[in-house]
Design a protein around this motif. Structure first.
Motif, mmCIF file in Angstrom:
data_model
loop_
_atom_site.group_PDB
_atom_site.id
_atom_site.type_symbol
_atom_site.label_atom_id
_atom_site.label_comp_id
_atom_site.label_asym_id
_atom_site.label_seq_id
_atom_site.Cartn_x
_atom_site.Cartn_y
_atom_site.Cartn_z
ATOM 1 N N ALA A 1 36.195 45.250 31.261
ATOM 2 C CA ALA A 1 35.807 44.027 30.558
ATOM 3 C C ALA A 1 36.497 43.931 29.205
ATOM 4 C CB ALA A 1 34.288 43.971 30.394
ATOM 5 N N VAL A 2 36.573 45.049 28.485
ATOM 6 C CA VAL A 2 37.265 45.067 27.197
ATOM 7 C C VAL A 2 38.748 44.775 27.393
ATOM 8 C CG1 VAL A 2 37.983 46.530 25.268
ATOM 9 C CG2 VAL A 2 35.610 46.578 26.057
ATOM 10 N N ASN A 3 39.337 45.386 28.415
ATOM 11 C CA ASN A 3 40.769 45.177 28.680
ATOM 12 C C ASN A 3 41.076 43.723 29.034
ATOM 13 O OD1 ASN A 3 41.212 47.895 28.238
ATOM 14 N ND2 ASN A 3 41.185 48.443 30.404
ATOM 15 N N LEU A 4 40.147 43.078 29.750
ATOM 16 C CA LEU A 4 40.328 41.682 30.136
ATOM 17 C C LEU A 4 40.069 40.725 28.971
ATOM 18 C CD1 LEU A 4 38.555 41.522 33.641
ATOM 19 C CD2 LEU A 4 40.992 41.152 33.197
ATOM 20 N N GLY A 5 39.338 41.194 27.969
ATOM 21 C CA GLY A 5 38.913 40.306 26.890
ATOM 22 C C GLY A 5 37.570 39.669 27.177
ATOM 23 N N LEU A 6 36.908 40.123 28.231
ATOM 24 C CA LEU A 6 35.582 39.592 28.568
ATOM 25 C C LEU A 6 34.514 40.194 27.672
ATOM 26 C CD1 LEU A 6 33.780 37.861 30.367
ATOM 27 C CD2 LEU A 6 33.809 39.700 32.076
ATOM 28 N N ALA A 7 34.689 41.461 27.304
ATOM 29 C CA ALA A 7 33.765 42.124 26.379
ATOM 30 C C ALA A 7 34.497 42.445 25.094
ATOM 31 C CB ALA A 7 33.194 43.396 27.000
#
Length: 299
Positions: free
Chosen positions: A215-221
């Motif tokens: 999620a962090v890598n995607l920018g979701l988190a």
């Protein structure tokens, strides 16, 4: 004539960002009172709100026996809490989390089974889109604290917040495809805005289990919290949010309003909204106090 129509269009679009304005009404075939009567038939759980003196609200999805799935009554209560937050003039921030170390597993299947006609599905979609859009437009900086699972409608709910924080073992998953439907609470549209259309299509069509690091890598988190303990994680989330809501509430609320208009309106409308917000702050107590302090901002 053309200029008159354009002016009317601009005015109508800007009114959508005003507190309490609905996306849908009877002109769209949406009859809120009829939906309310249907949702009242499905009790269970609660939506709890704590408004703290530091200007941060804590919104708790509380139905732990069903992984905090939304009952009909919870959907109604969510709208009531959003209206309460719209009227909380001292508020600056909001944390949304689920009780007992899980965020939300979507809709209670008992209600889903009973509302099986397309007409009921669309009516429920309109109701929740109205509510979550109003939450998204609150002049409060909002954070979804994801512990455990955020599935289906729960995953959609996280996208209605400005930021998302996750504990290490938590997972966000849009399971709609496996249920033979698509997101209907506005989650797909907001997901595209957050991570882009290509990644959103992967997440949705692959029903991907998006863990905290992905999620962090995607920018979701935005960040993975250190603790997975419910109380400690909530404290961490509040400390994280405080860096963005420090200072006078009217300035924080003005910034959130300006960002909302920049996201949702055409440039001319957004610029006009910025001017309007500035007019409420320029020469005000916070502005005059800052000028008097003569602080250097290059430190």
């Amino acid at each position: 004539m053309a200029k008159s129509l354009l002016t009317t269009s601009l005015s109508a679009r800007m009114k959508l960002l005003q507190t309490g304005v609905l996306l849908y009404n009877t002109s769209h075939g949406f009859h809120e009172e009829e939906v309310r009567k249907i949702l009242e038939q499905f009790p269970g759980g609660s939506i709890d709100l704590q408004k703290k003196q530091n200007g941060i609200g804590i919104l708790t999805l509380n139905n732990p026996s069903k992984m905090n799935a939304f009952s009909g009554v919870m959907m109604l209560q969510l709208l009531e809490r959003v209206i309460e937050l719209e009227n909380w003039t001292e508020g600056k921030g909001l944390i949304v989390h689920g009780a007992k170390n899980t965020f939300c597993s979507g809709s209670d299947l008992n209600a889903v089974k009973a509302l099986s006609t397309p007409e009921n599905g669309v009516a429920l979609s309109m109701f929740m889109q109205n509510t979550l859009t109003r939450l998204m437009r609150l002049p409060l900086i909002s954070v979804a604290l994801v512990q455990g699972w955020a599935m289906g409608g729960g995953a959609e709910f996280t996208t209605a917040c400005d930021f998302r924080l996750m504990t290490a073992e938590s997972v966000i998953r849009f399971v709609h495809k496996e249920m033979g439907i698509v997101p209907s609470w506005g989650g797909a549209s907001r997901l595209v805005e957050i991570i882009g259309s290509r990644q959103a299509l992967k997440v949705l069509s692959g029903t991907l289990k998006v863990d905290s690091q992905k999620a962090v890598n995607l920018g979701l988190a935005d960040e993975v919290l250190q603790s997975s303990d419910e109380a400690t994680a909530l404290k961490e989330a509040e400390e994280w949010l405080e860096q963005f809501v420090s200072g006078p509430s009217e300035v924080t609320r003005g910034l959130k309003k300006s960002v909302c208009s920049g996201r949702e309106l055409y440039l001319e409308e957004a610029l006009q909204n910025e001017r309007d917000v500035l007019g409420t702050l320029w020469g005000g107590p916070a502005n005059l106090d800052a000028i008097a302090k003569r602080e250097k901002h290059t430190k």
